[in-house]
Motif scaffolding. Structure first.
Motif, PDB file in Angstrom:
ATOM      1  N   SER A  28       0.712  -1.176   0.290  1.00 24.53           N
ATOM      2  CA  SER A  28       0.126  -0.050   0.035  1.00 24.53           C
ATOM      3  C   SER A  28       0.858   1.147  -0.060  1.00 24.53           C
ATOM      4  O   SER A  28       1.696   1.356   0.747  1.00 24.53           O
ATOM      5  N   THR A  29       0.589   2.115  -0.676  1.00 27.51           N
ATOM      6  CA  THR A  29       1.241   3.363  -0.795  1.00 27.51           C
ATOM      7  C   THR A  29       0.897   4.361   0.171  1.00 27.51           C
ATOM      8  O   THR A  29       1.842   5.298   0.591  1.00 27.51           O
ATOM      9  N   ASP A  30      -0.154   4.062   1.005  1.00 26.14           N
ATOM     10  CA  ASP A  30      -0.437   4.771   2.097  1.00 26.14           C
ATOM     11  C   ASP A  30       0.310   4.493   3.476  1.00 26.14           C
ATOM     12  O   ASP A  30       0.006   5.178   4.403  1.00 26.14           O
ATOM     13  N   VAL A  31       1.121   3.479   3.393  1.00 29.68           N
ATOM     14  CA  VAL A  31       1.769   3.080   4.785  1.00 29.68           C
ATOM     15  C   VAL A  31       2.605   4.194   5.184  1.00 29.68           C
ATOM     16  O   VAL A  31       3.257   4.840   4.415  1.00 29.68           O
ATOM     17  N   LEU A  32       2.584   4.513   6.434  1.00 27.81           N
ATOM     18  CA  LEU A  32       3.406   5.536   6.994  1.00 27.81           C
ATOM     19  C   LEU A  32       3.066   6.584   6.739  1.00 27.81           C
ATOM     20  O   LEU A  32       3.672   8.072   6.936  1.00 27.81           O
ATOM     21  N   LYS A  33       1.842   6.976   5.912  1.00 30.60           N
ATOM     22  CA  LYS A  33       1.315   8.314   5.551  1.00 30.60           C
ATOM     23  C   LYS A  33       0.930   9.136   6.579  1.00 30.60           C
ATOM     24  O   LYS A  33       0.284   8.580   7.483  1.00 30.60           O
ATOM     25  N   GLY A  34       1.295  10.384   6.836  1.00 35.07           N
ATOM     26  CA  GLY A  34       0.986  11.060   8.102  1.00 35.07           C
ATOM     27  C   GLY A  34       2.002  11.108   9.287  1.00 35.07           C
ATOM     28  O   GLY A  34       2.046  11.534  10.374  1.00 35.07           O
TER      29      GLY A  34
ATOM     30  N   LEU B 141       7.327   0.905  16.068  1.00 34.46           N
ATOM     31  CA  LEU B 141       7.646   2.125  15.231  1.00 34.46           C
ATOM     32  C   LEU B 141       7.296   3.355  15.806  1.00 34.46           C
ATOM     33  O   LEU B 141       6.292   3.610  16.835  1.00 34.46           O
ATOM     34  N   ALA B 142       7.923   4.293  15.480  1.00 33.63           N
ATOM     35  CA  ALA B 142       7.648   5.780  16.202  1.00 33.63           C
ATOM     36  C   ALA B 142       7.964   6.957  15.187  1.00 33.63           C
ATOM     37  O   ALA B 142       8.621   6.686  14.182  1.00 33.63           O
ATOM     38  N   ASP B 143       7.731   7.999  15.596  1.00 29.79           N
ATOM     39  CA  ASP B 143       8.141   9.343  14.901  1.00 29.79           C
ATOM     40  C   ASP B 143       8.377  10.323  15.888  1.00 29.79           C
ATOM     41  O   ASP B 143       8.477   9.918  17.099  1.00 29.79           O
ATOM     42  N   LYS B 144       8.299  11.461  15.566  1.00 29.06           N
ATOM     43  CA  LYS B 144       8.887  12.788  16.560  1.00 29.06           C
ATOM     44  C   LYS B 144       7.798  12.787  17.717  1.00 29.06           C
ATOM     45  O   LYS B 144       8.100  13.343  18.856  1.00 29.06           O
ATOM     46  N   SER B 145       6.689  12.326  17.242  1.00 29.32           N
ATOM     47  CA  SER B 145       5.482  12.427  18.463  1.00 29.32           C
ATOM     48  C   SER B 145       5.500  11.460  19.285  1.00 29.32           C
ATOM     49  O   SER B 145       4.839  11.530  20.669  1.00 29.32           O
TER      50      SER B 145
ATOM     51  N   VAL C 128      -1.329   7.640  11.654  1.00 27.67           N
ATOM     52  CA  VAL C 128      -0.308   6.958  10.749  1.00 27.67           C
ATOM     53  C   VAL C 128      -0.898   5.786  10.321  1.00 27.67           C
ATOM     54  O   VAL C 128      -1.113   4.826  11.056  1.00 27.67           O
ATOM     55  N   THR C 129      -0.693   5.238   9.040  1.00 29.29           N
ATOM     56  CA  THR C 129      -1.051   4.159   8.751  1.00 29.29           C
ATOM     57  C   THR C 129       0.130   3.002   8.640  1.00 29.29           C
ATOM     58  O   THR C 129       1.151   3.527   8.148  1.00 29.29           O
ATOM     59  N   LEU C 130      -0.114   2.279   9.413  1.00 30.88           N
ATOM     60  CA  LEU C 130       1.086   1.222   9.877  1.00 30.88           C
ATOM     61  C   LEU C 130       1.061  -0.141   8.924  1.00 30.88           C
ATOM     62  O   LEU C 130      -0.008  -0.436   8.538  1.00 30.88           O
ATOM     63  N   PRO C 131       2.321  -0.680   8.666  1.00 31.39           N
ATOM     64  CA  PRO C 131       2.328  -1.681   7.726  1.00 31.39           C
ATOM     65  C   PRO C 131       1.682  -2.865   8.416  1.00 31.39           C
ATOM     66  O   PRO C 131       2.126  -3.110   9.834  1.00 31.39           O
TER      67      PRO C 131
ATOM     68  N   MET D 163      -4.204  -4.574  22.322  1.00 37.30           N
ATOM     69  CA  MET D 163      -2.903  -3.714  22.494  1.00 37.30           C
ATOM     70  C   MET D 163      -3.082  -2.311  21.884  1.00 37.30           C
ATOM     71  O   MET D 163      -3.597  -2.259  20.539  1.00 37.30           O
ATOM     72  N   SER D 164      -2.519  -1.147  22.501  1.00 42.13           N
ATOM     73  CA  SER D 164      -2.720  -0.189  21.794  1.00 42.13           C
ATOM     74  C   SER D 164      -1.606   0.296  20.893  1.00 42.13           C
ATOM     75  O   SER D 164      -1.806   1.262  20.032  1.00 42.13           O
ATOM     76  N   VAL D 165      -0.372  -0.263  21.365  1.00 40.21           N
ATOM     77  CA  VAL D 165       0.763  -0.072  20.324  1.00 40.21           C
ATOM     78  C   VAL D 165       1.147  -1.551  19.704  1.00 40.21           C
ATOM     79  O   VAL D 165       1.492  -2.295  20.297  1.00 40.21           O
ATOM     80  N   PRO D 166       1.248  -1.177  18.589  1.00 43.02           N
ATOM     81  CA  PRO D 166       1.596  -2.617  17.824  1.00 43.02           C
ATOM     82  C   PRO D 166       3.088  -2.772  17.908  1.00 43.02           C
ATOM     83  O   PRO D 166       3.925  -2.024  18.278  1.00 43.02           O
ATOM     84  N   TYR D 167       3.457  -4.047  17.681  1.00 40.05           N
ATOM     85  CA  TYR D 167       5.150  -4.512  17.543  1.00 40.05           C
ATOM     86  C   TYR D 167       5.159  -5.575  16.485  1.00 40.05           C
ATOM     87  O   TYR D 167       4.337  -6.172  16.056  1.00 40.05           O
ATOM     88  N   TRP D 168       6.260  -5.523  15.904  1.00 44.23           N
ATOM     89  CA  TRP D 168       6.572  -6.302  15.107  1.00 44.23           C
ATOM     90  C   TRP D 168       7.952  -7.272  15.512  1.00 44.23           C
ATOM     91  O   TRP D 168       9.259  -6.940  15.593  1.00 44.23           O
TER      92      TRP D 168
END
Length: 303
Positions: free
Chosen positions: A39-45, A72-76, A85-88, A117-122
């Protein structure tokens, strides 16, 4: 190592495993790409560059099966299921020998886990044959390096896969053995305190032994992990014996329980799985959801 030193280290790794605090690695440039979903929307936002949050302890990795859960994380902050954010659904990575620079695993895959769970993990799961320092790089963020060390088994004091799980008289409803409360589950003592680990290992059945504190890591894995294990045990009925030990000696949550000290642990939660002879055949560390629990137990022949 005295108990107070061990426990301060346990608290540090529990924190980093729960939310990636102090273990977030930044990638160069903003995140984009499929990450295995197409998906091209992955990690959008994404807010700034993609970052990797370690969800594993560096103290327990030995040659053989290696499990490295990442978020996964970002600045926030760490990215959750309720964010924008759309996650893979899947991540792929390479594993490199840091000493030689050789790529020893060209492509390893991790599925996304986040049931209840509120936070996914891989969790990346693969085999490493020898001790050393290695680097895992995500295909979705190739400039980010997650470094991990594979230690000599003799340098890791906790029980290891392939060895008999050491017996221990865990607290029960009939004998708290100086631990109060014996279970910090908010809904009340869980059903896994009817017999000690020592007794469970003599039962002739596979044993599932959880060391974790539900009351003090509810936003991480301990509470949802224990709740999931309770539901799984109802389905499995008498196919395995389930035992739980909390990690604190009392409500002050400052001193490690005897169960933690017995295995010389520096983090939690941990889930040990044995065969019917009491030999450890698998272990889950730091973070796991209900789906991964079911899969790992099924792979161990407990289903």
């Amino acid at each position: 190592m005295n108990p107070s030193q061990m426990f301060s280290r346990r608290q540090f790794f529990a924190l980093s495993a729960t939310m990636g605090a102090g273990a977030v690695l930044a990638a160069c440039g903003g995140g984009s790409g499929s990450g295995g979903t197409g998906s091209t929307d992955v990690l959008k936002g994404l807010d700034g560059s993609l970052q990797i949050a370690k969800r594993f302890s560096p103290e327990s990795i030995v040659p053989g099966k290696v499990r490295l859960p990442l978020s996964l994380a970002d600045k926030s902050g760490v990215l959750g299921t309720d964010g924008t954010v759309t996650l893979p659904d899947e991540l792929t990575a390479k594993v490199i020998d840091s000493e030689t620079g050789d790529v020893i695993l060209d492509s390893v895959t991790a599925q996304r886990y986040d049931e209840n769970m509120s936070v996914p993990y891989w969790p990346f799961v693969f085999n490493i044959k020898k001790e050393g320092i290695y680097v895992l790089t995500l295909d979705i963020a190739p400039d980010t390096e997650v470094t991990f060390q594979v230690l000599k088994p003799s340098d890791v004091p906790m029980p290891k896969v392939g060895d008999p799980l050491p017996p221990f008289d865990t607290p029960t409803v009939d004998n708290a053995r100086g631990v109060n409360p014996i279970c910090t589950r908010p809904e009340g003592t869980c059903p896994f305190h009817s017999m000690t680990l020592t007794e469970a290992l003599k039962s002739g059945k596979p044993v599932v032994y959880l060391i974790g504190t539900p009351a003090y890591c509810k936003t991480g894995t301990c509470a949802p992990g224990l709740d999931a294990l309770i539901e799984i045990s109802k389905i499995l009925e008498n196919k395995a014996v389930f035992v739980h030990a909390d990690v604190y000696k009392d409500k002050t949550a400052t001193e490690a329980s005897p169960a933690v000290q017995a295995y010389k642990l520096s983090y939690e939660p941990l889930l040990y799985i044995t065969d019917a002879q009491g030999v450890q055949i698998d272990r889950l560390d730091a973070i796991f959801d209900a789906r991964e629990l079911r899969e790992v137990l099924a792979a161990a022949g407990i289903s």
